[in-house]
Design a protein around this motif. Structure first.
Motif, PDB file in Angstrom:
ATOM      1  N   LEU A  93     -25.699  41.190   5.899  1.00 51.71           N
ATOM      2  CA  LEU A  93     -26.612  40.098   5.549  1.00 51.71           C
ATOM      3  C   LEU A  93     -27.244  40.312   4.175  1.00 51.71           C
ATOM      4  O   LEU A  93     -27.518  39.342   3.447  1.00 51.71           O
ATOM      5  CB  LEU A  93     -27.701  39.951   6.615  1.00 51.71           C
ATOM      6  N   LEU A  94     -27.490  41.575   3.837  1.00 51.73           N
ATOM      7  CA  LEU A  94     -28.126  41.898   2.560  1.00 51.73           C
ATOM      8  C   LEU A  94     -27.122  42.368   1.513  1.00 51.73           C
ATOM      9  O   LEU A  94     -27.509  42.995   0.526  1.00 51.73           O
ATOM     10  CB  LEU A  94     -29.183  42.999   2.779  1.00 51.73           C
ATOM     11  N   ARG A  95     -25.852  42.050   1.709  1.00 54.67           N
ATOM     12  CA  ARG A  95     -24.814  42.610   0.839  1.00 54.67           C
ATOM     13  C   ARG A  95     -24.999  42.205  -0.621  1.00 54.67           C
ATOM     14  O   ARG A  95     -24.667  42.972  -1.531  1.00 54.67           O
ATOM     15  CB  ARG A  95     -23.432  42.198   1.336  1.00 54.67           C
ATOM     16  N   ARG A  96     -25.532  41.005  -0.885  1.00 58.20           N
ATOM     17  CA  ARG A  96     -25.716  40.580  -2.278  1.00 58.20           C
ATOM     18  C   ARG A  96     -26.767  41.415  -2.988  1.00 58.20           C
ATOM     19  O   ARG A  96     -26.719  41.584  -4.209  1.00 58.20           O
ATOM     20  CB  ARG A  96     -26.083  39.095  -2.331  1.00 58.20           C
ATOM     21  N   ARG A  97     -27.749  41.913  -2.231  1.00 59.53           N
ATOM     22  CA  ARG A  97     -28.777  42.766  -2.821  1.00 59.53           C
ATOM     23  C   ARG A  97     -28.409  44.241  -2.779  1.00 59.53           C
ATOM     24  O   ARG A  97     -28.832  45.016  -3.631  1.00 59.53           O
ATOM     25  CB  ARG A  97     -30.108  42.554  -2.082  1.00 59.53           C
ATOM     26  N   LEU A  98     -27.623  44.628  -1.776  1.00 60.59           N
ATOM     27  CA  LEU A  98     -27.284  46.040  -1.622  1.00 60.59           C
ATOM     28  C   LEU A  98     -26.217  46.496  -2.602  1.00 60.59           C
ATOM     29  O   LEU A  98     -26.321  47.575  -3.193  1.00 60.59           O
ATOM     30  CB  LEU A  98     -26.798  46.309  -0.193  1.00 60.59           C
ATOM     31  N   PHE A  99     -25.176  45.660  -2.769  1.00 62.30           N
ATOM     32  CA  PHE A  99     -24.019  46.106  -3.530  1.00 62.30           C
ATOM     33  C   PHE A  99     -24.100  45.643  -4.977  1.00 62.30           C
ATOM     34  O   PHE A  99     -24.559  44.534  -5.267  1.00 62.30           O
ATOM     35  CB  PHE A  99     -22.726  45.586  -2.892  1.00 62.30           C
ATOM     36  N   THR A 100     -23.617  46.513  -5.861  1.00 61.08           N
ATOM     37  CA  THR A 100     -23.620  46.201  -7.293  1.00 61.08           C
ATOM     38  C   THR A 100     -22.213  46.146  -7.881  1.00 61.08           C
ATOM     39  O   THR A 100     -22.022  45.551  -8.938  1.00 61.08           O
ATOM     40  CB  THR A 100     -24.428  47.266  -8.065  1.00 61.08           C
ATOM     41  N   LEU A 101     -21.243  46.757  -7.225  1.00 58.63           N
ATOM     42  CA  LEU A 101     -19.874  46.723  -7.733  1.00 58.63           C
ATOM     43  C   LEU A 101     -19.252  45.340  -7.512  1.00 58.63           C
ATOM     44  O   LEU A 101     -19.645  44.612  -6.590  1.00 58.63           O
ATOM     45  CB  LEU A 101     -19.023  47.778  -7.015  1.00 58.63           C
ATOM     46  N   PRO A 102     -18.266  44.973  -8.339  1.00 58.01           N
ATOM     47  CA  PRO A 102     -17.549  43.704  -8.123  1.00 58.01           C
ATOM     48  C   PRO A 102     -16.866  43.699  -6.756  1.00 58.01           C
ATOM     49  O   PRO A 102     -16.514  44.740  -6.210  1.00 58.01           O
ATOM     50  CB  PRO A 102     -16.515  43.684  -9.264  1.00 58.01           C
ATOM     51  N   ARG A 103     -16.661  42.492  -6.225  1.00 57.69           N
ATOM     52  CA  ARG A 103     -16.100  42.360  -4.878  1.00 57.69           C
ATOM     53  C   ARG A 103     -14.740  43.057  -4.752  1.00 57.69           C
ATOM     54  O   ARG A 103     -14.454  43.703  -3.746  1.00 57.69           O
ATOM     55  CB  ARG A 103     -15.967  40.881  -4.513  1.00 57.69           C
ATOM     56  N   ARG A 104     -13.899  42.916  -5.775  1.00 60.10           N
ATOM     57  CA  ARG A 104     -12.572  43.530  -5.715  1.00 60.10           C
ATOM     58  C   ARG A 104     -12.682  45.050  -5.599  1.00 60.10           C
ATOM     59  O   ARG A 104     -11.950  45.677  -4.822  1.00 60.10           O
ATOM     60  CB  ARG A 104     -11.768  43.152  -6.963  1.00 60.10           C
ATOM     61  N   GLU A 105     -13.598  45.637  -6.362  1.00 59.17           N
ATOM     62  CA  GLU A 105     -13.778  47.079  -6.292  1.00 59.17           C
ATOM     63  C   GLU A 105     -14.311  47.502  -4.915  1.00 59.17           C
ATOM     64  O   GLU A 105     -13.938  48.554  -4.393  1.00 59.17           O
ATOM     65  CB  GLU A 105     -14.731  47.559  -7.391  1.00 59.17           C
ATOM     66  N   LEU A 106     -15.194  46.693  -4.342  1.00 60.07           N
ATOM     67  CA  LEU A 106     -15.729  47.006  -3.014  1.00 60.07           C
ATOM     68  C   LEU A 106     -14.613  47.038  -1.982  1.00 60.07           C
ATOM     69  O   LEU A 106     -14.582  47.923  -1.106  1.00 60.07           O
ATOM     70  CB  LEU A 106     -16.794  45.985  -2.620  1.00 60.07           C
ATOM     71  N   TRP A 107     -13.686  46.099  -2.061  1.00 62.54           N
ATOM     72  CA  TRP A 107     -12.578  46.070  -1.110  1.00 62.54           C
ATOM     73  C   TRP A 107     -11.672  47.286  -1.293  1.00 62.54           C
ATOM     74  O   TRP A 107     -11.182  47.870  -0.312  1.00 62.54           O
ATOM     75  CB  TRP A 107     -11.761  44.780  -1.274  1.00 62.54           C
ATOM     76  N   ILE A 108     -11.440  47.675  -2.544  1.00 62.33           N
ATOM     77  CA  ILE A 108     -10.592  48.834  -2.806  1.00 62.33           C
ATOM     78  C   ILE A 108     -11.256  50.108  -2.282  1.00 62.33           C
ATOM     79  O   ILE A 108     -10.608  50.959  -1.650  1.00 62.33           O
ATOM     80  CB  ILE A 108     -10.294  48.948  -4.315  1.00 62.33           C
ATOM     81  N   VAL A 109     -12.567  50.250  -2.528  1.00 59.21           N
ATOM     82  CA  VAL A 109     -13.304  51.419  -2.027  1.00 59.21           C
ATOM     83  C   VAL A 109     -13.256  51.459  -0.503  1.00 59.21           C
ATOM     84  O   VAL A 109     -13.034  52.520   0.102  1.00 59.21           O
ATOM     85  CB  VAL A 109     -14.762  51.387  -2.528  1.00 59.21           C
ATOM     86  N   ALA A 110     -13.455  50.306   0.130  1.00 57.55           N
ATOM     87  CA  ALA A 110     -13.408  50.252   1.599  1.00 57.55           C
ATOM     88  C   ALA A 110     -12.024  50.643   2.119  1.00 57.55           C
ATOM     89  O   ALA A 110     -11.905  51.353   3.128  1.00 57.55           O
ATOM     90  CB  ALA A 110     -13.777  48.844   2.078  1.00 57.55           C
TER      91      ALA A 110
END
Length: 314
Positions: A196-213
């Motif tokens: 729910l708070l992902r827009r405030r929690l995360f700072t990396l671009p969405r593509r990078e977040l998916w790769i990290v995950a």
């Protein structure tokens, strides 16, 4: 465009370029040189705690239980290094982290395991801030990688719960319904809040977040298979497929936060599935001793190495 490695302060041009990845102001204000002494302090703590805990090990007993299989030790090395390797790949992609960063990630692992959870992240942040090779603000990336590790682990655990609940209900392993249910609710709630708070929690671009995950997911699957392989090599009479199932259950049990006596619960589930209770308990005890010994040996080496390097630099 690197900052002053002695102070860990980034120049205004770099700070401005970082945008949403900007480090919190209290961490980058001039005069706050805590990154200079954080590394040596953590190294001293690692060295002291590792030497103290090493006295509690019984070297003769450990040597008597040592496997001689080359395959076992290869699997053990990969299992132990899976976390630092996966994080080095992540931060290599994000920061072009140098090779020496792998040693820093090893120190981060040992700090979390034998000192205090998440102290390793504090150390790694301090290391990144005073390393001239890294020109970006590291706080946001470290935060995102840590949160994603927890979220992916929670997601895998919740998926496994669906298949493991009937087994946990059939085994009298010392876990109550309240402990299991409370753990599941806690993971669901924490994961839901993070999403729910992902827009405030995360700072990396969405593509990078998916790769990290995805890298975190591969690490979890890989360590589960490696653990199963090691158990199979210790007890070859039990099929590898059973150990993969048990490794999955072990991952599930280890991540339930309110479940006491996790080793007892897992041993009960394993004995229920395949019997041979004493052999399974012995294999688990050996693995726990080897992992602790590895933490202590790595802690002594990296702690002493860091202190020697700092003394030479000064």
């Amino acid at each position: 465009m690197t900052g002053d490695p002695s102070t860990g302060v980034l120049p205004p041009s770099v700070v401005a370029l970082e945008g949403v990845a900007l480090d919190p102001k209290p961490l980058i204000q001039t005069g706050r040189n805590w990154t200079r002494w954080a590394g040596p302090l953590v190294s001293v703590l690692i060295l002291v705690v590792a030497l103290h805990q090493f006295q509690g090990l019984n070297p003769r007993r450990l040597l008597a239980l040592m496997p001689v299989s080359v395959g076992f030790w290869a699997a053990f090395a990969l299992y132990y290094l899976a976390g630092p390797i996966s994080e080095w790949i992540i931060f290599r992609r994000l920061w072009a982290i140098p090779a020496e960063g792998f040693v820093a990630l090893l120190r981060k692992l040992v700090s979390n395991e034998i000192l205090l959870g998440y102290l390793g992240e504090v150390y790694f942040y301090a290391w990144a801030r005073r390393t001239a090779h890294i020109t970006t603000a590291p706080f946001g990336a470290i935060k995102d990688v840590t949160i994603l590790s927890a979220l992916v682990g929670n997601g895998v655990t919740l998926l496994m719960v669906v298949f493991a609940l009937p087994l946990m209900g059939a085994v009298d392993a010392g876990a109550t319904h309240w402990e299991v249910g409370g753990s599941i609710l806690f993971m669901l709630a924490s994961s839901l809040v993070a999403m729910l708070l992902r827009r405030r929690l995360f700072t990396l671009p969405r593509r990078e977040l998916w790769i990290v995950a995805a890298i975190h997911l591969l690490r979890i699957v890989g360590t589960t298979v490696l653990a199963a392989t090691m158990w199979h090599l210790l007890l070859p009479g039990i099929a590898l497929s059973w150990w993969i199932l048990l490794g999955t259950l072990r991952q599930l049990v280890s991540r339930l936060p309110f479940l006491p006596n996790k080793d007892v619960v897992f041993a009960g589930m394993a004995a229920f599935l395949i019997g041979r209770d004493n052999e399974i308990v012995s294999a688990m005890a050996l693995m726990a001793s080897l992992i602790l010994a590895a933490h202590l040996l790595v802690g002594i080496v990296v702690g002493a190495t860091e202190l020697l390097r700092e003394s030479r630099a000064s």
